[in-house]
Write a protein that holds these residues in place. Sequence first.
Motif, PDB file in Angstrom:
ATOM      1  N   THR A  95      31.173  28.368   5.970  1.00 18.33           N
ATOM      2  CA  THR A  95      31.929  27.112   5.889  1.00 18.33           C
ATOM      3  C   THR A  95      30.955  25.941   5.755  1.00 18.33           C
ATOM      4  OG1 THR A  95      33.355  28.188   7.514  1.00 18.33           O
ATOM      5  CG2 THR A  95      33.893  25.926   6.898  1.00 18.33           C
TER       6      THR A  95
ATOM      7  N   LEU B 156      36.602  20.617   1.971  1.00 23.18           N
ATOM      8  CA  LEU B 156      36.765  21.138   3.342  1.00 23.18           C
ATOM      9  C   LEU B 156      37.432  20.068   4.212  1.00 23.18           C
ATOM     10  CD1 LEU B 156      36.250  23.409   5.455  1.00 23.18           C
ATOM     11  CD2 LEU B 156      34.189  22.137   6.079  1.00 23.18           C
TER      12      LEU B 156
ATOM     13  N   PHE C 145      36.966  25.835  12.454  1.00 24.76           N
ATOM     14  CA  PHE C 145      36.079  26.088  11.303  1.00 24.76           C
ATOM     15  C   PHE C 145      34.624  26.203  11.774  1.00 24.76           C
ATOM     16  CE2 PHE C 145      39.439  24.436   8.321  1.00 24.76           C
ATOM     17  CZ  PHE C 145      39.447  25.531   7.462  1.00 24.76           C
TER      18      PHE C 145
ATOM     19  N   ARG D 294      33.660  29.531  13.525  1.00 28.06           N
ATOM     20  CA  ARG D 294      33.505  30.740  12.700  1.00 28.06           C
ATOM     21  C   ARG D 294      32.033  31.091  12.494  1.00 28.06           C
ATOM     22  NH1 ARG D 294      37.640  30.213   7.601  1.00 28.06           N
ATOM     23  NH2 ARG D 294      35.826  29.208   6.684  1.00 28.06           N
TER      24      ARG D 294
END
Length: 248
Positions: free
Chosen positions: A182, A188, A205, A208
């Motif tokens: 990410t 995003l 996010f 992760r």
Amino acid sequence: MLVMTQRLHKKRALVTASAQGIGEAIARAYASEGADVLATDINSEVLQGLDTVEGIRTRTLDATDEKAIGELVTAEGPFDVLVNCAGVVHHGSVLTCTESEWDQAFNLNVKSMYLTIRACVPGMQSLGGGSIVNISSICAHRGLPNRFAYSASKAAVIGLTKSVAADFVSENIRCNAICPGTVQSPSLEGRINAFDDPEAARKAFIARQPMGRLGLASEIAAVAVHLGSDESVFTSGIQINADGGMSI
Ligand SMILES: NC(=O)c1ccc[n+]([C@@H]2O[C@H](COP(=O)([O-])OP(=O)(O)OC[C@H]3O[C@@H](n4cnc5c(N)ncnc54)[C@H](O)[C@@H]3O)[C@@H](O)[C@H]2O)c1
């Protein structure tokens, strides 16, 4: 921080979807390493931001438009390096993904690469070699929730990359992929802000990545410099995961 070492000295590079995000960072990094960069994007307005950067020229290009790609490569090619960055993320599972979203994902994330590579390879053959860098995603390897069409299309990029690598390995044309985790980018931000609770979404996010942060576009660009330059000349058909440890 970009270190100027001329690792792409005199390389002519075509970068798709480079008005913002990872593509923009790659165009800037390539120029700072001495490449002659043709930065392209469908969004002319945002792309103009690169017009004043030394080593970069800009051209509006829809990476799914076969005719426009052909005309651009005829007018501006041959290219030593092609970076395929165009891509779109659809949110949803197999049950919510519409056929239109599926088709859009494959059209932009995969077919655009087929079109640009097919247009650029003859020029690379005339130059005696070249390097193709395809932006895939960690979603090609890891099942993440609500990335159905995206994961399927980005996994297809890996197969496409290996196929092109196999077909042209004896002609000194290399083809590799990058699988980012990410990464902080305008799209995003859009995905985060689309959630009811954007701050919780941002935290999810970030969580992760075992490194505990989002990636920077410049960190993906650094890998693209390596793969585009001759320092990776013995490397073809691979993917490099630049993912904050997601694939550990
Ligand atoms: N940001 C991430 O977390 C992340 C992670 C893994 C992979 N990627 C991949 O990296 C690539 C760039 O993503 P990003 O988030 O840095 O950028 P972004 O999504 O913020 O920007 C995408 C760019 O693509 C352009 N574009 C859209 N349709 C186009 C078309 N038909 N032709 C040409 N350009 C078009 C847009 O105008 C925009 O400038 C994509 O392929 C994406 O799937 C991103």
